[in-house]
Design an enzyme around this catalytic site. Sequence first.
Site, PDB file in Angstrom:
ATOM      1  N   GLU A   1     -51.905  43.153  53.498  1.00 47.51           N
ATOM      2  CA  GLU A   1     -51.270  44.148  54.313  1.00 47.51           C
ATOM      3  C   GLU A   1     -52.172  44.453  55.532  1.00 47.51           C
ATOM      4  OE1 GLU A   1     -48.711  45.341  55.465  1.00 47.51           O
ATOM      5  OE2 GLU A   1     -48.023  47.314  54.779  1.00 47.51           O
TER       6      GLU A   1
ATOM      7  N   THR B   1     -48.225  46.664  64.420  1.00 50.42           N
ATOM      8  CA  THR B   1     -48.526  47.804  63.849  1.00 50.42           C
ATOM      9  C   THR B   1     -49.901  48.160  63.981  1.00 50.42           C
ATOM     10  OG1 THR B   1     -47.498  47.417  61.890  1.00 50.42           O
ATOM     11  CG2 THR B   1     -48.930  48.836  61.447  1.00 50.42           C
TER      12      THR B   1
END
Length: 307
Positions: free
Chosen positions: A128, A180
């Site tokens: 991630e 993100t």
Amino acid sequence: MESVTVKSPASVSNLCCGFDILGMALNEPYDTMQLIKKDEPGIVIQHTDAYLLPVAADKNIAGVALQAMLNELKYKNGFKLIINKQIKPGSGIGSSAASAAGVVVAANELLGRPFSKNQLVAFAMEGEMIASGARHADNLAPCIYGGLVLIRDTLSLDIVQLTTPPLFITIVHPQIEIKTSYAREILPKEIPLKSAVIQWANVAGLVTGFLKNDYELISRSLKDVIIEPVRSKLIPGFEAVKSNSRQAGVLGGGISGSGPSLFMLSENQKTATLVEVGMKAVYDKLGIAYKTYVTSINQNGVTVMKS
Ligand code: HSE
């Protein structure tokens, strides 16, 4: 067991006031991944979707997460991973988390379950990191544990599963991409105490609302005075979606993760479907392509389909 196939769910993180600490897994959409043992070392990745993601193991989110696990085990042989993503990267509904969580659950299954869920979250977080440039588990933890979770502490992975009354979730994904890492860079580094007080009161209210099945408290607490004012500027149609959703009788909602998807929570499916109609009207008018989902909380997280 030589091969395993898993379904790895999308997720909504933040839930308005709970930046980086709240998230829930969804029943729709989900990625499918097949992991196959091979005798030679190395991770070979194949994507059967159209997203042109990197297949080099050290550049692929799933590859990095899997390698983190194999390093811990000092595992010598390799794997072939076939990924079919249905969750578009950069959508704000946990696409990278689905890749990272799916592969570590699949590998754990193939290797005889040597690791706890908490350890799986830690490996997945390595993957991630590539997408967001930061360590957060608010998509990963619900993906691996299922349901709605609170990450009380990210460093020690103090993960708390929360119960909720029945909730229906409407998602609209305008087909623009927000990375993100960028959506995090633009956030303020410091916040006024006054805003912090409002935000943590809402987090406490939201969690209490979930645990007490109190829809009105949930509704009052679905507010974000810190992140939303900054990120909502990146999302065309944001205010109109909110306004149409309110008219449809929604409990509340806002940006899903770092956007551009928006999520709305409803008490029943009828309202959730009306919310979808209102979302479609906004993006039809703006001429922006979009996808919508009406779904519910996935209580199981990543599921093993067949061997
Ligand atoms: N909590 C993270 C953020 C989730 O909002 O940046 C990213 O998907």
